[in-house]
Design a protein around this motif. Structure first.
Motif, PDB file in Angstrom:
ATOM      1  N   GLU A 170       0.832  -1.192   0.000  1.00 28.56           N
ATOM      2  CA  GLU A 170       0.000   0.000   0.000  1.00 28.56           C
ATOM      3  C   GLU A 170       0.869   1.245   0.000  1.00 28.56           C
ATOM      4  OE1 GLU A 170      -4.414  -0.592   1.758  1.00 28.56           O
ATOM      5  OE2 GLU A 170      -2.860  -0.114   3.226  1.00 28.56           O
ATOM      6  N   LEU A 171       0.654   2.061  -1.003  1.00 28.91           N
ATOM      7  CA  LEU A 171       1.316   3.360  -1.045  1.00 28.91           C
ATOM      8  C   LEU A 171       0.554   4.310  -0.138  1.00 28.91           C
ATOM      9  CD1 LEU A 171       3.454   5.271  -2.380  1.00 28.91           C
ATOM     10  CD2 LEU A 171       1.648   5.847  -4.034  1.00 28.91           C
ATOM     11  N   GLU A 172       1.249   4.868   0.855  1.00 26.51           N
ATOM     12  CA  GLU A 172       0.622   5.798   1.777  1.00 26.51           C
ATOM     13  C   GLU A 172       0.976   7.226   1.364  1.00 26.51           C
ATOM     14  OE1 GLU A 172       0.127   5.756   6.465  1.00 26.51           O
ATOM     15  OE2 GLU A 172       2.109   6.474   5.883  1.00 26.51           O
ATOM     16  N   LEU A 173      -0.047   8.016   1.106  1.00 29.17           N
ATOM     17  CA  LEU A 173       0.111   9.413   0.722  1.00 29.17           C
ATOM     18  C   LEU A 173      -0.446  10.284   1.848  1.00 29.17           C
ATOM     19  CD1 LEU A 173      -1.218   8.985  -2.917  1.00 29.17           C
ATOM     20  CD2 LEU A 173       1.166   9.390  -2.283  1.00 29.17           C
ATOM     21  N   VAL A 174       0.401  11.169   2.351  1.00 26.51           N
ATOM     22  CA  VAL A 174      -0.021  12.022   3.466  1.00 26.51           C
ATOM     23  C   VAL A 174       0.411  13.454   3.175  1.00 26.51           C
ATOM     24  CG1 VAL A 174       0.044  12.418   5.950  1.00 26.51           C
ATOM     25  CG2 VAL A 174       0.341  10.087   5.055  1.00 26.51           C
ATOM     26  N   ARG A 175      -0.566  14.369   3.256  1.00 27.55           N
ATOM     27  CA  ARG A 175      -0.253  15.798   3.208  1.00 27.55           C
ATOM     28  C   ARG A 175      -0.247  16.326   4.624  1.00 27.55           C
ATOM     29  NH1 ARG A 175      -3.714  20.161   2.496  1.00 27.55           N
ATOM     30  NH2 ARG A 175      -5.393  18.769   1.789  1.00 27.55           N
ATOM     31  N   ARG A 229      -4.561   5.870   0.826  1.00 26.48           N
ATOM     32  CA  ARG A 229      -3.823   4.617   0.681  1.00 26.48           C
ATOM     33  C   ARG A 229      -4.227   3.974  -0.635  1.00 26.48           C
ATOM     34  NH1 ARG A 229      -1.106   2.425   4.962  1.00 26.48           N
ATOM     35  NH2 ARG A 229      -1.301   3.522   6.967  1.00 26.48           N
ATOM     36  N   VAL A 230      -3.230   3.546  -1.396  1.00 27.35           N
ATOM     37  CA  VAL A 230      -3.479   2.973  -2.717  1.00 27.35           C
ATOM     38  C   VAL A 230      -2.690   1.671  -2.839  1.00 27.35           C
ATOM     39  CG1 VAL A 230      -3.402   3.354  -5.210  1.00 27.35           C
ATOM     40  CG2 VAL A 230      -3.716   5.305  -3.661  1.00 27.35           C
ATOM     41  N   ALA A 231      -3.374   0.596  -3.183  1.00 29.63           N
ATOM     42  CA  ALA A 231      -2.677  -0.673  -3.415  1.00 29.63           C
ATOM     43  C   ALA A 231      -1.918  -0.587  -4.738  1.00 29.63           C
ATOM     44  CB  ALA A 231      -3.685  -1.819  -3.474  1.00 29.63           C
ATOM     45  N   VAL A 232      -0.650  -0.984  -4.695  1.00 29.87           N
ATOM     46  CA  VAL A 232       0.190  -0.909  -5.897  1.00 29.87           C
ATOM     47  C   VAL A 232       0.969  -2.199  -6.051  1.00 29.87           C
ATOM     48  CG1 VAL A 232       0.418   1.605  -5.839  1.00 29.87           C
ATOM     49  CG2 VAL A 232       2.086   0.185  -4.645  1.00 29.87           C
ATOM     50  N   ALA A 233       1.375  -2.471  -7.287  1.00 24.96           N
ATOM     51  CA  ALA A 233       2.230  -3.623  -7.585  1.00 24.96           C
ATOM     52  C   ALA A 233       3.118  -3.233  -8.762  1.00 24.96           C
ATOM     53  CB  ALA A 233       1.408  -4.859  -7.908  1.00 24.96           C
ATOM     54  N   ALA A 234       4.367  -2.973  -8.465  1.00 23.87           N
ATOM     55  CA  ALA A 234       5.331  -2.664  -9.518  1.00 23.87           C
ATOM     56  C   ALA A 234       5.944  -3.979  -9.988  1.00 23.87           C
ATOM     57  CB  ALA A 234       6.415  -1.728  -9.004  1.00 23.87           C
ATOM     58  N   PRO A 235       5.828  -4.329 -11.269  1.00 17.48           N
ATOM     59  CA  PRO A 235       6.308  -5.621 -11.753  1.00 17.48           C
ATOM     60  C   PRO A 235       7.826  -5.693 -11.698  1.00 17.48           C
ATOM     61  CG  PRO A 235       5.671  -4.229 -13.591  1.00 17.48           C
ATOM     62  CD  PRO A 235       5.265  -3.500 -12.348  1.00 17.48           C
ATOM     63  N   PRO A 236       8.379  -6.894 -11.782  1.00 18.93           N
ATOM     64  CA  PRO A 236       9.838  -7.031 -11.826  1.00 18.93           C
ATOM     65  C   PRO A 236      10.426  -6.189 -12.944  1.00 18.93           C
ATOM     66  CG  PRO A 236       8.803  -9.179 -11.552  1.00 18.93           C
ATOM     67  CD  PRO A 236       7.699  -8.211 -11.839  1.00 18.93           C
ATOM     68  N   GLY A 262      10.164  -3.160 -13.512  1.00 19.95           N
ATOM     69  CA  GLY A 262       9.124  -2.321 -14.085  1.00 19.95           C
ATOM     70  C   GLY A 262       8.743  -1.181 -13.158  1.00 19.95           C
ATOM     71  N   THR A 263       7.730  -0.440 -13.563  1.00 23.99           N
ATOM     72  CA  THR A 263       7.294   0.757 -12.849  1.00 23.99           C
ATOM     73  C   THR A 263       5.787   0.747 -12.688  1.00 23.99           C
ATOM     74  OG1 THR A 263       9.141   1.996 -13.791  1.00 23.99           O
ATOM     75  CG2 THR A 263       7.340   3.293 -12.868  1.00 23.99           C
ATOM     76  N   ALA A 264       5.323   1.124 -11.515  1.00 26.68           N
ATOM     77  CA  ALA A 264       3.887   1.324 -11.271  1.00 26.68           C
ATOM     78  C   ALA A 264       3.639   2.815 -11.062  1.00 26.68           C
ATOM     79  CB  ALA A 264       3.442   0.532 -10.052  1.00 26.68           C
ATOM     80  N   TRP A 265       2.469   3.268 -11.487  1.00 26.49           N
ATOM     81  CA  TRP A 265       2.136   4.693 -11.412  1.00 26.49           C
ATOM     82  C   TRP A 265       0.854   4.887 -10.626  1.00 26.49           C
ATOM     83  CZ3 TRP A 265       5.148   8.619 -13.347  1.00 26.49           C
ATOM     84  CH2 TRP A 265       6.183   8.254 -14.218  1.00 26.49           C
ATOM     85  N   VAL A 266       0.813   5.948  -9.862  1.00 33.23           N
ATOM     86  CA  VAL A 266      -0.393   6.340  -9.137  1.00 33.23           C
ATOM     87  C   VAL A 266      -0.632   7.824  -9.362  1.00 33.23           C
ATOM     88  CG1 VAL A 266      -1.417   6.669  -6.846  1.00 33.23           C
ATOM     89  CG2 VAL A 266      -0.174   4.562  -7.357  1.00 33.23           C
ATOM     90  N   HIS A 267      -1.819   8.159  -9.837  1.00 25.27           N
ATOM     91  CA  HIS A 267      -2.196   9.564  -9.963  1.00 25.27           C
ATOM     92  C   HIS A 267      -2.526  10.107  -8.576  1.00 25.27           C
ATOM     93  CE1 HIS A 267      -2.424  10.087 -14.359  1.00 25.27           C
ATOM     94  NE2 HIS A 267      -2.623   8.777 -14.364  1.00 25.27           N
TER      95      HIS A 267
END
Length: 797
Positions: free
Chosen positions: A647-652, A664-671, A673-678
């Protein structure tokens, strides 16, 4: 029988004549071989250290002077068929005289030479002389004969096959050397000797293949037996009378593959070739390498696997190559690897590096991009230069072909770009400029001698002579708008396939600068500091580069800290941008890893071998797993073989540490590779930009984005709790932040030049603790936590 005898003792050096430049009378000064005139005169106390203050400005006469090196040695006839004088490196225009008879002449620092000498050797005392013509005289002679050629500097370095940066660069001094810079000695042998062993190592499916090309010199024409072995596999070959060349092919079933660091291990195998009593043993590694150019990509593929190249450009680590030991190269390589690099580019204004250099790269898994030594100038192809370039290329392509670390050959640095974009063509008026080397001669030599790895005509280069050479969408590019004219945020405007050069300057560490400059006091504009800044308008560019990012410096201490911080931020910004573009972009090579002397430059490791703050920032930017803000998105870059998920935690937060919005956004960056979250608006938009910060954290890896530049932030003065305790041979400094703390750093070398710290430029949120370890020297513990040793951008004064 074969006997190698070094001839390194008893040398003297004498100034023979000068071409219009006055220098001291020098006769019979003891000389150290290998070495050069500068190091000999320095050792004798005749000149001051050219690296200190502005001493180099008074040493120009050395490059305009003819020099004679002389020694005597005893010799007894051992009955061998041949005895050769072997000169592994003469710098540069030399005549070799044995017992009053000329053995041969040389005009290429990049070549080795072997002269038959048995017929001139005498029982008992022998005299050997090496007479060096003034480098400037030779270069200016060919400049006049062939017509001038444009270049980045007014020095005539393109008219002599010598390390170009000896003539000065925008990071290096002008110290035009002469001397016996590499080993010299006698080689006595009988019957036959191994003249060249050139292994071409490839993979054939799961098997390793070694094709060993062997050339012998003969004193007799009888049959010879060659034995070649690797990994307990042996082949024997009978070389018929008169034959001088052979190819032996060995297949090794299912060997362990050699990988770049971060992708696997680096197993190496002993390859042994025997000819009579002579034994040649070197290490090889089994791997394949190719260059993927599909859809204008520039991707190195090792063992069938695309590799994102992250690393540094390498310049000569000393202006005087004989001072560069294996231990020093190993230290630089450890620094490169410690920063997360998997590659080094050997830049074309230097030289082909030592066997130690490439052996260490093999051991440590550092891919080597090897430029041929041409840089930033139009080079003549006529006169002696065509044959000299072919001879040096053949020698070094054969010498280096065995190394698994060597990934790509490159024709030159920036010469194609210069010919196309730097207004060279009118000045050339149709004269040669080097294109025949890069498009014809060098690729032919590679195709003949080393077809196992790719060749690229130059950098930057877009893949064809009629294309704009520095096109971001094709091939390799260099980015110098940033630093020269643009703010570092301009890196975000580029979408390149492979960045082979880019960088931003910062001063060396305090201890390195203080040891090289005697100014009292040190100021950003004091004479010695100015002299150790070789870039045109470099001092002004450093200050302009601060832009809106950091406060205007108040005195030397602020200038030193803020410009180092800005260098670190600038280059890390570029690295993160280019890594986030993978797999469209598949390489980022920072200019530069190292320095050749103490200087303000683009390096991450300064001329004293000390790590600048940039090095620590790059260790984070080159990390296998990276979280980075890219415009309105967050990129999770995963340069490992395992999926990176969580989980990517974003806090302002406010600068006082109060959370204002969380996502909180669930992410999975492949081997690999790169994952992106807006970024959701709730965290992406700050009502009061000067008072807030955004944090993005995945699996303990964090990035911070401040909503305004430092001078516009409403920082609270840094409030810190610190403690210092002795741990083992060093000190541990614990820092707990009561407020936000930006770019916290310790500079223990200000207290003791031998002291170093394990981390730099950490930003802390309120309540967080960081621990720093100080090793080496004996710094005052109380002074460690005081200005100017402990610094942060928002410090209390």
């Amino acid at each position: 029988m074969s006997l190698h005898r070094p001839l390194h003792d008893g040398w003297t050096v004498t100034a023979v004549s000068s071409t219009g430049r006055l220098g001291p009378v020098i006769a019979g000064v003891p000389a150290i071989v290998p070495g050069c005139v500068h190091t000999d005169l320095l050792h004798a106390g005749i000149i001051d250290d050219p690296y200190l203050d502005d001493n180099e400005t008074r040493l120009n006469w050395i490059g305009h002077t003819a020099w004679a090196y002389e020694t005597t040695f005893t010799w007894s006839d051992t009955g061998d068929d041949r005895a050769d004088l072997v000169c592994e490196g003469l710098d540069t225009v030399a005549t070799v005289v044995l017992n009053g008879v000329e053995l041969g002449a040389t005009a290429n620092m990049h070549r080795s030479y072997r002269f038959p000498a048995r017929h001139l050797l005498r029982e008992g005392r022998n005299t050997l002389k090496v007479l060096f013509d003034p480098p400037y005289e030779y270069a200016e002679k060919w400049q006049a004969a062939l017509g001038d050629r444009p270049g980045a500097y007014t020095e005539p370095y393109q008219f002599i096959r010598k390390m170009a940066c000896n003539f000065g660069w925008d990071w290096g001094p002008t110290v035009v050397t002469s001397g016996i810079w590499a080993p010299i000695g006698l080689h006595a042998w009988s019957a036959a000797r191994l003249a060249e062993v050139r292994p071409l190592v490839t993979l054939d499916g799961a098997d390793g293949v070694v094709e060993v090309h062997i050339t012998v010199d003969r004193a007799v024409e009888e049959p010879l037996t060659l034995t070649v072995s690797v990994d307990e596999i042996t082949e024997e070959l009978l070389l018929a009378a008169g034959e001088r060349q052979a190819v032996v092919r060995l297949t090794v079933p299912d060997p362990e593959k050699w990988w770049p660091r971060g992708h696997g291990a680096q197993p190496l195998y002993d390859l042994t070739v025997r000819l009579g009593e002579e034994i040649w043993t070197r290490r090889i590694g089994f791997r394949s390498v190719r260059l993927d150019r599909s859809d204008d990509a520039f991707t190195l593929v090792v063992n069938g696997k695309p590799v994102f190249v992250k690393g540094f450009n390498w310049i000569p680590d000393d202006c005087f190559p004989s001072r560069l030991t294996r231990e020093r190269v190993a230290e630089r390589f450890s620094q490169a690897a410690g920063a997360g690099a998997n590659a080094l580019r050997v830049w074309g204004g230097g030289r082909y590096e030592s066997d130690d250099f490439y052996d260490l790269a093999d051991e440590m898994g550092l891919l080597i991009w090897q430029d041929f030594p041409f840089a930033c100038a139009a080079y003549p192809e006529e006169g002696p230069f065509g044959r000299e370039v072919e001879a040096e290329a053949r020698e070094h392509v054969s010498r280096l072909a065995r190394h698994p670390s060597l990934a790509i050959w490159c024709g030159n640095n920036e010469n194609i770009e210069g010919h196309t974009d730097w207004d060279w063509q009118d000045g050339l008026a149709g004269r040669t400029w080097g294109g025949g080397f890069y498009y014809d001669l060098l690729p032919r030599v590679i195709a003949e001698l080393d077809p196992t790895r790719p060749y690229w005509p130059g950098s930057p280069y877009s893949g064809a002579p009629d294309l704009s050479p520095n096109d971001p969408a094709k091939g390799t590019m260099h980015i110098w708008t940033v630093w020269n004219t643009h703010d570092y945020t301009h890196y975000a405007d580029y979408t390149p396939r492979f960045v082979a050069e880019f960088g931003f300057q910062g001063p060396p560490t305090y201890a390195t600068l203080r040891a090289a400059v005697s100014d009292d006091p040190l100021t950003p504009d004091s004479p010695g500091v100015r002299h150790h800044q070789k870039a045109v308008d470099g001092g002004a560019k450093l200050l302009r580069g601060l832009g809106d990012h950091l406060p205007a410096p108040s005195g030397f201490d602020d200038w030193h800290y803020f410009t180092q911080v800005n260098q670190a931020r600038a280059v890390a910004f570029g690295v993160e941008r280019f890594r986030a573009l993978a797999p469209y972009c598949m390489g980022t090579l920072v200019w530069q890893l190292n320095d050749c002397w103490p200087v303000t430059s683009w390096s991450a490791v300064d001329g004293g071998g000390r790590r600048k703050p940039l090095w620590y920032a790059l260790r984070r930017a080159f990390a296998d797993r990276l979280v980075t803000f890219q415009s309105r998105r967050v990129a999770m870059v995963n340069d490992t073989d395992e999926t990176w998920q969580g989980e990517l935690e974003l806090v302002r937060l406010t600068l006082e540490g109060e959370p204002l919005a969380k996502e909180r956004v669930a992410v999975a960056a492949p081997p690999r590779g790169t994952a992106w979250v807006h970024l959701p608006d709730a965290v992406a938009k700050a009502e009061r930009p000067g008072q807030q910060v955004l944090s993005a954290t995945l699996d303990g890896v964090r990035a911070l984005r401040f909503f305004a530049e430092d001078p516009a932030l409403d920082y609270p003065p840094a409030d810190l709790d610190t403690s210092v305790e002795a741990v083992g041979s060093g000190l541990r400094v614990s820092v707990t932040a009561r407020t936000v703390v930006r770019d916290l750093a310790f500079f223990p070398d200000r207290l003791d030049p031998l002291s170093r710290v394990d981390d730099q430029l950490l930003s802390l949120l309120p309540g967080e603790t960081a621990v720093f370890h100080i090793e080496g020297g004996a710094p005052d513990p109380e002074a460690l936590t005081r200005f100017p040793v402990m610094r942060c951008v928002n410090e209390r004064r």
